[in-house]
Design an enzyme around this catalytic site. Sequence first.
Site, PDB file in Angstrom:
ATOM      1  N   PRO A   1       0.636  -1.122   0.016  1.00 14.68           N
ATOM      2  CA  PRO A   1      -0.314   0.094   0.107  1.00 14.68           C
ATOM      3  C   PRO A   1       1.323   1.278  -0.450  1.00 14.68           C
ATOM      4  O   PRO A   1       0.325   2.303  -0.322  1.00 14.68           O
ATOM      5  CB  PRO A   1      -1.172  -0.342   1.507  1.00 14.68           C
TER       6      PRO A   1
ATOM      7  N   GLU B   1      -0.535 -10.198   7.573  1.00 11.97           N
ATOM      8  CA  GLU B   1      -0.629  -9.051   7.678  1.00 11.97           C
ATOM      9  C   GLU B   1       0.485  -8.500   6.903  1.00 11.97           C
ATOM     10  O   GLU B   1       0.597  -6.838   7.174  1.00 11.97           O
ATOM     11  CB  GLU B   1      -0.298  -8.893   9.387  1.00 11.97           C
TER      12      GLU B   1
ATOM     13  N   ARG C   1       1.252  -7.364 -22.605  1.00 10.52           N
ATOM     14  CA  ARG C   1       0.476  -7.121 -24.482  1.00 10.52           C
ATOM     15  C   ARG C   1       0.840  -5.630 -24.340  1.00 10.52           C
ATOM     16  O   ARG C   1       0.802  -6.195 -25.606  1.00 10.52           O
ATOM     17  CB  ARG C   1      -0.611  -6.603 -23.620  1.00 10.52           C
TER      18      ARG C   1
ATOM     19  N   ASP D   1      -4.572   2.646 -26.868  1.00  6.84           N
ATOM     20  CA  ASP D   1      -5.226   2.219 -25.440  1.00  6.84           C
ATOM     21  C   ASP D   1      -5.204   3.900 -24.404  1.00  6.84           C
ATOM     22  O   ASP D   1      -4.616   4.857 -24.785  1.00  6.84           O
ATOM     23  CB  ASP D   1      -4.323   1.556 -24.307  1.00  6.84           C
TER      24      ASP D   1
END
Length: 266
Positions: free
Chosen positions: A102, A129, A167, A182
Amino acid sequence: MRFDVITLFPELFAPFLESGITRRAFASGLVELKLWNPRDFAEGNYRRVDDRPFGGGPGMVMMAEPLLRCLQAARADRGEEQSGGSANAINAISVPVVLFSPIGEVLRHAAVERWSQSRGAILICGRYEGIDQRFIDSHVDLQISLGDFVLSGGEIAALALLDAVARLQPGVLNDEGSHQLDSFNPALDGLLDCPHYTRPEVWENQPVPPALMSGHHAQIERWRRDRRIEITARHRPDLLAAARADGLIGKADEAALAAFEAKRVS
């Protein structure tokens, strides 16, 4: 290009390697993927890879030692040898060790393009955790996040990065130039892509926009550009502001934006 993935759940990657368009990148060897399970490098009859956190609290924490042994095995398999000195001093041919976390920088198109032209990386998928901070401090070079939310493990984030990179490899997509249209691509000035339509021409009383049926190339491209401007202004004004700051928004674009704003306030 080679990615080594350190994960407690290597089986999660099998469907990704065996199906879909990006399978071509792995089947052809354009992108090599090798999976490593820290449990194979843990000690004891139970091959334990986690323990309770010091200081108390819920959940378990992945232990540093099995991760380090797993990382060392991956590096040795890549031909990267310890060069002495600090614990993470590796020779010049080493690739970065990446942790999905995070606190990492949010993954964006520009970073994916850089990864697609790299030699790869060693990707670490945390669980529980988290990972013992001492391992992170000593052996992780870069942390990446998919956004402001928490997953049960890093595998989904690793798959997202691998798919995005695969890709972009030559020959993976049926139309090699399709990824240039894209969303976020520099070829579109970093804007969001426009809507797309296919047969039938009328569906549930909704016709395809006339411009797309005109056969007039310039008219079609103007319609698509206008819709990109409109959609980006509505959903990601930050991208539009960045394109304008870079001088990528022309007079016709500004006219389309003004028309959109007038329609929105009317």
